[in-house]
Design a protein around this motif. Structure first.
Motif, PDB file in Angstrom:
ATOM      1  N   THR A  23       0.860  -1.313  -0.015  1.00  0.00           N
ATOM      2  CA  THR A  23       0.220  -0.096   0.176  1.00  0.00           C
ATOM      3  C   THR A  23       0.782   1.363  -0.024  1.00  0.00           C
ATOM      4  OG1 THR A  23      -1.585  -1.341   1.283  1.00  0.00           O
ATOM      5  CG2 THR A  23      -2.006   1.235   1.151  1.00  0.00           C
ATOM      6  N   GLU A  24       2.103   1.060   0.959  1.00  0.00           N
ATOM      7  CA  GLU A  24       2.825   2.309   0.994  1.00  0.00           C
ATOM      8  C   GLU A  24       3.463   2.682  -0.660  1.00  0.00           C
ATOM      9  OE1 GLU A  24       6.816   2.609   3.312  1.00  0.00           O
ATOM     10  OE2 GLU A  24       5.170   1.569   4.459  1.00  0.00           O
ATOM     11  N   SER A  25       3.789   1.767  -1.234  1.00  0.00           N
ATOM     12  CA  SER A  25       4.377   2.036  -2.618  1.00  0.00           C
ATOM     13  C   SER A  25       3.382   2.518  -3.661  1.00  0.00           C
ATOM     14  CB  SER A  25       5.004   0.800  -3.411  1.00  0.00           C
ATOM     15  OG  SER A  25       5.530  -0.081  -2.439  1.00  0.00           O
ATOM     16  N   TYR A  26       2.182   1.984  -3.469  1.00  0.00           N
ATOM     17  CA  TYR A  26       0.965   2.507  -4.371  1.00  0.00           C
ATOM     18  C   TYR A  26       0.891   3.797  -3.871  1.00  0.00           C
ATOM     19  CZ  TYR A  26      -3.628   2.557  -6.525  1.00  0.00           C
ATOM     20  OH  TYR A  26      -4.482   3.084  -7.224  1.00  0.00           O
ATOM     21  N   LEU A  27       0.490   4.237  -2.922  1.00  0.00           N
ATOM     22  CA  LEU A  27       0.251   5.616  -2.624  1.00  0.00           C
ATOM     23  C   LEU A  27       1.358   6.583  -2.879  1.00  0.00           C
ATOM     24  CD1 LEU A  27      -1.560   4.795   0.838  1.00  0.00           C
ATOM     25  CD2 LEU A  27      -2.697   5.362  -1.428  1.00  0.00           C
ATOM     26  N   LYS A  28       2.448   6.212  -2.844  1.00  0.00           N
ATOM     27  CA  LYS A  28       3.481   7.209  -3.280  1.00  0.00           C
ATOM     28  C   LYS A  28       3.599   7.182  -4.861  1.00  0.00           C
ATOM     29  CE  LYS A  28       8.278   8.190  -1.876  1.00  0.00           C
ATOM     30  NZ  LYS A  28       9.190   7.646  -2.965  1.00  0.00           N
ATOM     31  N   LYS A  29       3.020   7.918  -5.536  1.00  0.00           N
ATOM     32  CA  LYS A  29       2.969   7.947  -6.980  1.00  0.00           C
ATOM     33  C   LYS A  29       4.141   8.579  -7.419  1.00  0.00           C
ATOM     34  CE  LYS A  29      -1.470   6.737  -6.928  1.00  0.00           C
ATOM     35  NZ  LYS A  29      -1.556   5.487  -6.168  1.00  0.00           N
ATOM     36  N   PRO A  30       4.439   7.869  -8.697  1.00  0.00           N
ATOM     37  CA  PRO A  30       5.821   8.598  -9.660  1.00  0.00           C
ATOM     38  C   PRO A  30       5.422  10.034  -9.880  1.00  0.00           C
ATOM     39  CG  PRO A  30       4.691   6.602 -10.522  1.00  0.00           C
ATOM     40  CD  PRO A  30       3.728   6.861  -9.368  1.00  0.00           C
ATOM     41  N   LYS A  31       6.236  10.802  -9.759  1.00  0.00           N
ATOM     42  CA  LYS A  31       6.122  12.200 -10.315  1.00  0.00           C
ATOM     43  C   LYS A  31       6.236  12.415 -11.672  1.00  0.00           C
ATOM     44  CE  LYS A  31       6.268  15.382  -7.597  1.00  0.00           C
ATOM     45  NZ  LYS A  31       5.071  16.405  -7.329  1.00  0.00           N
ATOM     46  N   LEU A  32       6.932  11.358 -12.342  1.00  0.00           N
ATOM     47  CA  LEU A  32       7.142  11.502 -13.812  1.00  0.00           C
ATOM     48  C   LEU A  32       7.224  10.117 -14.475  1.00  0.00           C
ATOM     49  CD1 LEU A  32       8.134  13.258 -16.718  1.00  0.00           C
ATOM     50  CD2 LEU A  32      10.586  12.698 -15.546  1.00  0.00           C
ATOM     51  N   VAL A  33       6.512  10.110 -15.586  1.00  0.00           N
ATOM     52  CA  VAL A  33       6.387   8.950 -16.351  1.00  0.00           C
ATOM     53  C   VAL A  33       7.281   9.122 -17.652  1.00  0.00           C
ATOM     54  CG1 VAL A  33       5.030   7.244 -17.610  1.00  0.00           C
ATOM     55  CG2 VAL A  33       4.238   8.196 -15.418  1.00  0.00           C
ATOM     56  N   VAL A  34       8.320   8.440 -17.795  1.00  0.00           N
ATOM     57  CA  VAL A  34       8.924   8.512 -19.138  1.00  0.00           C
ATOM     58  C   VAL A  34       8.578   7.228 -20.064  1.00  0.00           C
ATOM     59  CG1 VAL A  34      11.219   8.935 -20.402  1.00  0.00           C
ATOM     60  CG2 VAL A  34      10.760   9.724 -18.179  1.00  0.00           C
ATOM     61  N   VAL A  35       8.283   7.573 -21.304  1.00  0.00           N
ATOM     62  CA  VAL A  35       8.014   6.288 -22.194  1.00  0.00           C
ATOM     63  C   VAL A  35       8.960   6.505 -23.419  1.00  0.00           C
ATOM     64  CG1 VAL A  35       6.413   5.253 -23.567  1.00  0.00           C
ATOM     65  CG2 VAL A  35       5.684   6.083 -21.585  1.00  0.00           C
ATOM     66  N   LEU A  36       9.842   5.474 -23.538  1.00  0.00           N
ATOM     67  CA  LEU A  36      10.777   5.640 -24.924  1.00  0.00           C
ATOM     68  C   LEU A  36      10.328   4.677 -25.617  1.00  0.00           C
ATOM     69  CD1 LEU A  36      13.384   6.646 -25.915  1.00  0.00           C
ATOM     70  CD2 LEU A  36      14.565   4.915 -24.647  1.00  0.00           C
ATOM     71  N   VAL A  37      10.075   4.818 -26.662  1.00  0.00           N
ATOM     72  CA  VAL A  37       9.856   3.725 -27.815  1.00  0.00           C
ATOM     73  C   VAL A  37      10.943   3.782 -28.964  1.00  0.00           C
ATOM     74  CG1 VAL A  37       8.289   3.196 -29.840  1.00  0.00           C
ATOM     75  CG2 VAL A  37       7.346   4.311 -27.592  1.00  0.00           C
ATOM     76  N   ILE A  38      11.548   2.709 -29.363  1.00  0.00           N
ATOM     77  CA  ILE A  38      12.537   2.749 -30.214  1.00  0.00           C
ATOM     78  C   ILE A  38      12.024   2.159 -31.519  1.00  0.00           C
ATOM     79  CG2 ILE A  38      14.888   1.986 -31.184  1.00  0.00           C
ATOM     80  CD1 ILE A  38      15.915   2.092 -28.247  1.00  0.00           C
ATOM     81  N   ASP A  39      11.746   2.669 -32.688  1.00  0.00           N
ATOM     82  CA  ASP A  39      11.013   2.394 -34.179  1.00  0.00           C
ATOM     83  C   ASP A  39      12.042   1.262 -34.583  1.00  0.00           C
ATOM     84  OD1 ASP A  39       9.648   2.351 -36.261  1.00  0.00           O
ATOM     85  OD2 ASP A  39       9.086   4.578 -35.755  1.00  0.00           O
ATOM     86  N   GLN A  40      11.025   0.075 -34.770  1.00  0.00           N
ATOM     87  CA  GLN A  40      11.754  -1.061 -35.422  1.00  0.00           C
ATOM     88  C   GLN A  40      12.949  -1.826 -34.727  1.00  0.00           C
ATOM     89  OE1 GLN A  40      14.870  -1.884 -38.840  1.00  0.00           O
ATOM     90  NE2 GLN A  40      12.949  -1.020 -39.817  1.00  0.00           N
ATOM     91  N   PHE A  41      12.884  -2.085 -33.196  1.00  0.00           N
ATOM     92  CA  PHE A  41      13.543  -2.484 -32.275  1.00  0.00           C
ATOM     93  C   PHE A  41      13.439  -4.189 -32.043  1.00  0.00           C
ATOM     94  CE2 PHE A  41      16.333  -2.703 -28.300  1.00  0.00           C
ATOM     95  CZ  PHE A  41      17.529  -1.755 -28.824  1.00  0.00           C
ATOM     96  N   ARG A  42      14.199  -4.985 -32.692  1.00  0.00           N
ATOM     97  CA  ARG A  42      13.981  -6.298 -32.433  1.00  0.00           C
ATOM     98  C   ARG A  42      13.876  -6.952 -31.085  1.00  0.00           C
ATOM     99  NH1 ARG A  42      15.337  -9.450 -37.588  1.00  0.00           N
ATOM    100  NH2 ARG A  42      15.967 -11.283 -36.053  1.00  0.00           N
TER     101      ARG A  42
END
Ligand SMILES: [Zn+2]
Length: 506
Positions: A23-42
């Motif tokens: 519960t403790e981890s769930y309530l401590k929300k991330p402040k930043l989400v970074v989503v990195l996509v590499i196009d055509q990465f096998r």
């Protein structure tokens, strides 16, 4: 008996075995989400190249890919269950958590019969470029709906990647203009941010002398520029430092552009991965400094599709160079339909074909009082005889729910849009591709195109190697960890097996 019971447990799904998240981890929300996509990465690239990558480093001095491999939940074979893995389809799925048949982005481009022309997946009459063709909301959209001060920013060389990751409510979606000379946006997003100016000045001042190509979009320089811009967005917008969680989405398009041109096995592609490793390390450094550590960051990395190996070595001789000649097939289909319906006309039965979709000439068929379904069915017979074609699906079969339950059938049901795809769609045998100038091409649902790596790294995530994982699971998992509503059409599951669980009581 005990053995039998244990055996049953092993067969249960990972969801049933997962322990609850603390519960403790769930309530401590991330402040930043970074989503990195590499196009055509096998899927196998990082395995293959692990010895050449920079060391994992430490939280204070992170490495590149190896830092993610050590500290993230790693799904080496995350899966796209679609007929045709390609840029628009993948980028739309990643943050909407939904398949093309629902979210509408079923191809990179489709034929608009009313306009009589091809429409790009983010083409829009009002603003030129916008996410309006995407019917689903995204993680970022729901973040902004739920928390008024959340900022959502996306950056990619390809406009479609930036737009589809940014969603409908992005504060800024930034991409490289078609000339490849400057970073830009569209009127949909309003005034471009001033933090792109420095990178644009740098681009106009530096001659493009990259070893691989003179074009920024097809060079290591493009990756460097993208990540420099992402770092700029991070610091200038103070992402992760505000009252609500922010989202920064980045897609590295250069990997795809180069992979198509040179083939995935070329030495230049390995060089590119090593360059990405260096750039990722640099970006991690900026991120770590801005966030004063890693505890408030949720980092996601994945790809929009893979790519096949050298096709000619893997095909039987009757399939020649592995190139499917759609125009030759159209001639054969036209001849077959002329005979079947006893019609002689200069007007073609098929008005357009691309990306293995065939669009029938509806007006021509109606004027002759013929049923579209009957013409589809005859055209299917002709297409099925073409070399390399192993399956043909029709619009009517989809509408009637008559699609087979084998792998291509299941992928087709997830992918097809009667209003956007062709009346007929073919499946080619593995390693065959539509004829083009490209050295390599994807666009299929076979293993080499549909498996990509997926990493989740964050305070609530337990590092390690995980089997399974679907691309549609990313969005519901991120939304779950943020405590926001999942995107409107989200249909994946929460990857709860990756969560750091409560410690069992003694
Ligand atoms: Zn591509």
């Amino acid at each position: 008996m005990k053995f039998i019971f244990f055996g049953c447990l092993l067969m249960m799904s990972p969801t049933l075995l997962a322990l609850p998240l603390a519960t403790e981890s769930y309530l401590k929300k991330p402040k930043l989400v970074v989503v990195l996509v590499i196009d055509q990465f096998r899927g196998e690239l990082l395995n293959k190249m692990q010895k050449e990558l920079k060391p994992a480093g430490t939280a204070a001095q992170p490495g590149g890919f190896a830092f993610l491999m050590k500290n993230g939940a790693w799904f080496p074979h995350a899966e796209y269950e679609v007929s045709q893995a390609m840029t628009c389809v993948g980028h739309a799925m990643i943050l909407s958590g939904s398949y093309p048949t629902l979210n509408g982005i079923s191809l990179n481009q489709w034929f608009d019969s009313k306009a009589g022309k091809r429409i790009g997946c983010i083409e829009d009459a009002r603003d030129g470029i916008s996410p309006r063709n995407l019917f689903a909301t995204t993680v970022g959209d729901e973040m902004k709906t739920s928390r008024s001060k959340s900022k959502v920013i996306s950056v990619a060389v390809k406009d479609r990647s930036a737009v589809l990751l940014g969603g409908h409510r992005a504060d800024h979606a930034i991409w490289l203009n078609s000339a490849g000379s400057a970073w830009t946006t569209s009127t949909y997003y309003g005034t471009p941010p001033t933090w792109i100016d420095a990178e644009n000045r740098r681009l106009s001042a530096s001659p493009k002398k990259d070893l691989l190509s003179k074009n920024l979009a097809a060079s290591i320089e493009g990756t460097q520029s993208t990540l420099r811009l992402a770092a700029q967005a991070l610091t200038e917008e103070k992402l992760g430092r505000g009252p609500d969680t922010d989202l920064l989405a980045i897609s590295l398009s250069n990997h795809d552009i180069l992979g198509h041109a040179l083939g995935p096995e070329s030495p230049e592609m390995e060089k590119l991965v090593l360059a990405e490793d260096v750039e990722l390390q640099r970006f991690f450094g900026v991120l770590q400094k801005q966030m004063k550590g890693w505890s408030e960051v949720l980092f996601v990395m994945t790809a929009d599709h893979g790519i096949p190996g050298t096709p000619t070595k893997l095909l039987p001789p009757e399939n020649g160079d592995g190139q499917f000649d759609a125009l030759a097939s159209i001639r054969n289909v036209n001849r077959h339909l002329d005979e079947a319906f006893k019609v002689r006309s200069k007007e073609p039965w098929i008005t357009a074909t691309f990306l293995l979709n065939f669009y029938l000439n509806e007006k021509f068929i109606q004027e002759r009082g013929l049923s579209l379904a009957a013409v589809e069915s005859e055209a299917k017979k002709a297409l099925a005889k073409e070399p390399g074609v192993i399956e043909v699906f029709t619009r009517q079969e989809f509408l009637d729910g008559k699609i087979s339950d084998n792998l291509p059938g299941r992928q087709f049901k997830n992918s097809y849009r009667p209003d956007r795809n062709g009346h007929l769609q073919i499946v080619l045998r593995p390693f065959m591709v539509a004829k083009s100038e490209l050295t390599a091409n994807h666009m299929t649902g076979w293993a080499y195109d549909r498996y990509v790596p997926l990493f989740l790294m964050g305070n609530s995530i337990s590092p390690g190697i995980y089997a399974g994982g679907k691309i549609v699971d990313i969005a519901p998992t991120v939304s779950f960890l943020l405590g926001t509503v999942p995107p409107s059409m989200s249909e994946g599951r929460v990857l709860s097996e990756t969560f750091k669980s409560v410690k069992p009581s003694k």
